[in-house]
Motif scaffolding. Structure first.
Motif, PDB file in Angstrom:
ATOM      1  N   GLY A   1       0.848  -1.174   0.000  1.00 37.00           N
ATOM      2  CA  GLY A   1       0.000   0.000   0.000  1.00 37.00           C
ATOM      3  C   GLY A   1       0.881   1.220   0.000  1.00 37.00           C
ATOM      4  O   GLY A   1       2.093   1.103   0.065  1.00 37.00           O
ATOM      5  N   ASP A   2       0.249   2.338  -0.034  1.00 36.94           N
ATOM      6  CA  ASP A   2       1.046   3.551  -0.102  1.00 36.94           C
ATOM      7  C   ASP A   2       0.390   4.635   0.731  1.00 36.94           C
ATOM      8  O   ASP A   2      -0.570   5.249   0.324  1.00 36.94           O
ATOM      9  N   VAL A   3       0.901   4.759   1.963  1.00 39.18           N
ATOM     10  CA  VAL A   3       0.406   5.813   2.847  1.00 39.18           C
ATOM     11  C   VAL A   3       1.600   6.667   3.211  1.00 39.18           C
ATOM     12  O   VAL A   3       2.597   6.132   3.697  1.00 39.18           O
ATOM     13  N   ASN A   4       1.563   7.957   2.981  1.00 35.77           N
ATOM     14  CA  ASN A   4       2.739   8.735   3.343  1.00 35.77           C
ATOM     15  C   ASN A   4       2.764   9.015   4.836  1.00 35.77           C
ATOM     16  O   ASN A   4       1.768   8.842   5.546  1.00 35.77           O
ATOM     17  N   VAL A   5       3.945   9.399   5.338  1.00 38.25           N
ATOM     18  CA  VAL A   5       4.141   9.574   6.778  1.00 38.25           C
ATOM     19  C   VAL A   5       3.094  10.487   7.373  1.00 38.25           C
ATOM     20  O   VAL A   5       2.501  10.189   8.412  1.00 38.25           O
ATOM     21  N   HIS A   6       2.844  11.570   6.685  1.00 41.87           N
ATOM     22  CA  HIS A   6       1.921  12.573   7.176  1.00 41.87           C
ATOM     23  C   HIS A   6       0.538  11.968   7.416  1.00 41.87           C
ATOM     24  O   HIS A   6      -0.032  12.064   8.507  1.00 41.87           O
ATOM     25  N   LEU A   7       0.056  11.289   6.415  1.00 36.12           N
ATOM     26  CA  LEU A   7      -1.274  10.691   6.507  1.00 36.12           C
ATOM     27  C   LEU A   7      -1.305   9.610   7.579  1.00 36.12           C
ATOM     28  O   LEU A   7      -2.241   9.512   8.375  1.00 36.12           O
ATOM     29  N   PHE A   8      -0.234   8.792   7.630  1.00 36.35           N
ATOM     30  CA  PHE A   8      -0.159   7.709   8.604  1.00 36.35           C
ATOM     31  C   PHE A   8      -0.318   8.244  10.022  1.00 36.35           C
ATOM     32  O   PHE A   8      -1.153   7.794  10.797  1.00 36.35           O
TER      33      PHE A   8
END
Ligand SMILES: Nc1ncnc2c1ncn2[C@@H]1O[C@H](COP(=O)(O)OP(=O)(O)OP(=O)(O)O)[C@@H](O)[C@H]1O
Ligand SMILES: [Mg+2]
Lengths: 275, 242
Positions: free
Chosen positions: A193-200
């Motif tokens: 998957g692809d979740v960036n740090v900010h969103l995580f």
């Protein structure tokens, strides 16, 4: 020349039987004796901790040894904990079609329960056994006696400093372990998957409330106190020579770990009353 | 008497069913060395541990500097202990500290000592036992005899009024043994200390003893000067000097 060989003394044959009723009774008695002694040891700790003189140097040295030196181990376990928990939880959440909940769910389980308990267990294994063995060998080699005859208070110098360090260092380690575990979880999420740090972290902190964090940190003080105190108790009251050193280290880990679970259970009950 | 700094009377101690000490009586006088002999396991180490309150006796009276130690609380006892030097049979060096820190440890509570003064004291104490080169070593890097000598230096560093030596020369070569015996004598002369010296080493006893005492079956059986005891008609007493 003849050699006169004489065997003196009688060889007693010891039958190995089931422990008799008497022995069970003795074990129960020993157990309660141990509990009484541990209670007295705890009271003595509270009495001595407030009384000057304060052994700051030794306290800082122990905090370095107990806290800083445990950090790499705690960091590695923390990272793996976060990573693995994420990977393991994903399929279930996917089944429910709730994959987007993954960061929040992992974060809550790490911060509330897994981080503090696993770190405390590792701490009991490393620090508890270390303290138990160190104090027991000091006892066996008469170093504690030597301190006592030099007019010092070995309890203050040895026990109080170590218990305090353990009490204050474990919470720090747990916070560090939690943070690293969350980073591990971030990597775990990104494996598929692809979740960036900010969103995580946005997802994490949206679900993580004060009532998750605060009680979890408070209980780690008790974990640290229990591990330090039991390690010291087992070491300080060791006897039976060098054999006792191994036994003390072992007992420190076993009883320390058990204490962590028991305190955890009590803590959960108490928190659920308020929250 | 004015001169008596420590007195033990009717001391009794058993461990479980093992009656180690049954009836020990002795006195140590200011400026005098008392040598204690006895077979291995006869309770000599237990005796001096009782004297400083490390082991609680079952019965009997122990008077230190005119005070009955069973009447003292921890703080009072600690104050008395600062006036006593103790050389453990096993040396009992602090494993986690260097030799220097081992020697500085008893000085921690001594006020008004500058860093320089402490350094001088430590160095002087190590010179006495011939180990000034070992100052920054850890105890684990020392031989058995060296540990013993560091233990001795640590016991002497506060210039105590009473010194208890548990086998100070055991494990040392004859030459060093003699030097240590001489050192014990020098300390006694210089600072007018009272000591108990536990030893099996006849040479050491000959050099250091003002009086000697022999323990048998948990009781102090014979007392006298080195000369009296070494010429004793009693076969058993005599066998110590062979
Ligand atoms: N803490 C203890 N618990 C139980 N028994 C003990 C303890 N300390 C000493 N003993 C016993 O007391 C007896 C005397 O011991 P001690 O060490 O005083 O002998 P010692 O005269 O100093 O012998 P050595 O010349 O070999 O040093 C021994 O039988 C020993 O087993
Ligand atoms: Mg002995």
């Amino acid at each position: 020349m003849s050699i006169d060989l004489k065997i003196s003394g009688e060889v007693e044959l010891v039958k190995v039987n089931e422990p008799s009723e008497n022995q069970y009774l003795k074990r129960v008695k020993d157990f309660f004796e141990d509990v009484t002694k541990l209670t007295r040891f705890t009271f003595r700790f509270f009495k001595e901790v407030v009384k000057p003189r304060y052994e700051f140097n030794e306290f800082f040295k122990q905090s370095y040894l107990i806290g800083y030196k445990s950090f790499p181990l705690v960091a590695i376990t923390g990272f793996i904990m976060g990573l693995v928990l994420t990977i393991q939880s994903r399929p279930t959440l996917v089944d429910f079609g709730a994959e987007s909940w993954l960061p929040a769910m992992v974060a809550v389980s790490i911060v509330r329960e897994i981080g503090p308990v696993i770190t405390a267990l590792i701490f009991a294994g490393k620090v508890g056994s270390g303290i138990g063995a160190e104090l027991a060998s000091m006892k066996v080699t008469e170093q504690i006696d030597a301190m006592e005859v030099s007019g010092m208070n070995p309890f203050k110098y040895i026990v109080v400093t170590r218990v305090l360090s353990a009490t204050l260092m474990l919470p720090v380690l747990v916070v560090a372990a939690d943070a690293i575990a969350l980073y591990g979880a971030y990597i775990g999420v990104n494996l598929k998957g692809d979740v960036n740090v900010h969103l995580f972290f946005l997802q994490v902190f949206e679900k993580l409330s004060f009532s998750d964090v605060f009680p979890a940190i408070i209980k780690t003080f008790f974990f640290g106190f229990a591990v330090g105190l039991i390690g010291c108790y087992k070491g300080y009251n060791s006897n039976n020579g060098t054999e006792g050193v191994g036994k003390s280290a072992n007992a420190a880990v076993v009883i320390g770990s058990l204490a962590v679970f028991i305190i955890d259970m009590i803590a959960v009950q108490i928190t659920s009353l308020f929250i | 008497m004015e001169n008596i700094v420590a007195e033990i009377s009717r001391l009794k101690k058993s461990f479980g069913r093992n009656d180690v000490l049954k009836d020990i009586n002795l006195k140590i006088e200011k400026g005098k060395n008392l040598v204690v002999c006895g077979k291995s396991g006869s309770g000599k180490s237990v005796l001096i541990k009782c004297l400083v309150g490390l082991i609680e006796p079952d019965d009997g009276k122990i008077i230190l500097f005119g005070k009955n130690i069973s009447d003292l609380n921890d703080d009072e006892l600690n104050l008395l202990r600062k006036k006593i030097g103790f050389l453990f049979q096993s040396a009992a060096l602090y494993d986690s500290m260097t030799v220097r820190e081992n020697l500085e440890f008893p000085l921690r509570d001594v006020k008004l000592k500058s860093k320089d003064e402490i350094d001088t004291l430590v160095l002087e104490a190590l010179k006495n036992v011939g180990l000034e080169n070992a100052i920054d070593k850890m105890p684990s890097e020392l031989s058995g005899g060296m540990r013993k000598r560091v233990g001795l230096a640590r016991a002497l560093i506060l210039k105590p009024e009473i010194i208890l030596y548990d086998e100070p020369t055991t494990g040392l070569d004859p030459i060093t043994s003699k030097e240590i015996s001489q050192l014990i004598l020098d300390v006694q002369k210089k600072y007018n200390t009272a000591s108990i010296i536990i030893t099996h080493d006849v040479g050491c006893a000959r050099i250091t003893a003002n009086r000697m005492i022999i323990i048998k079956d948990g009781a102090s059986v014979t007392e006298g000067t080195f000369k009296e005891l070494s010429e004793s008609k009693d076969k058993w007493v005599n066998s110590f000097f062979k």
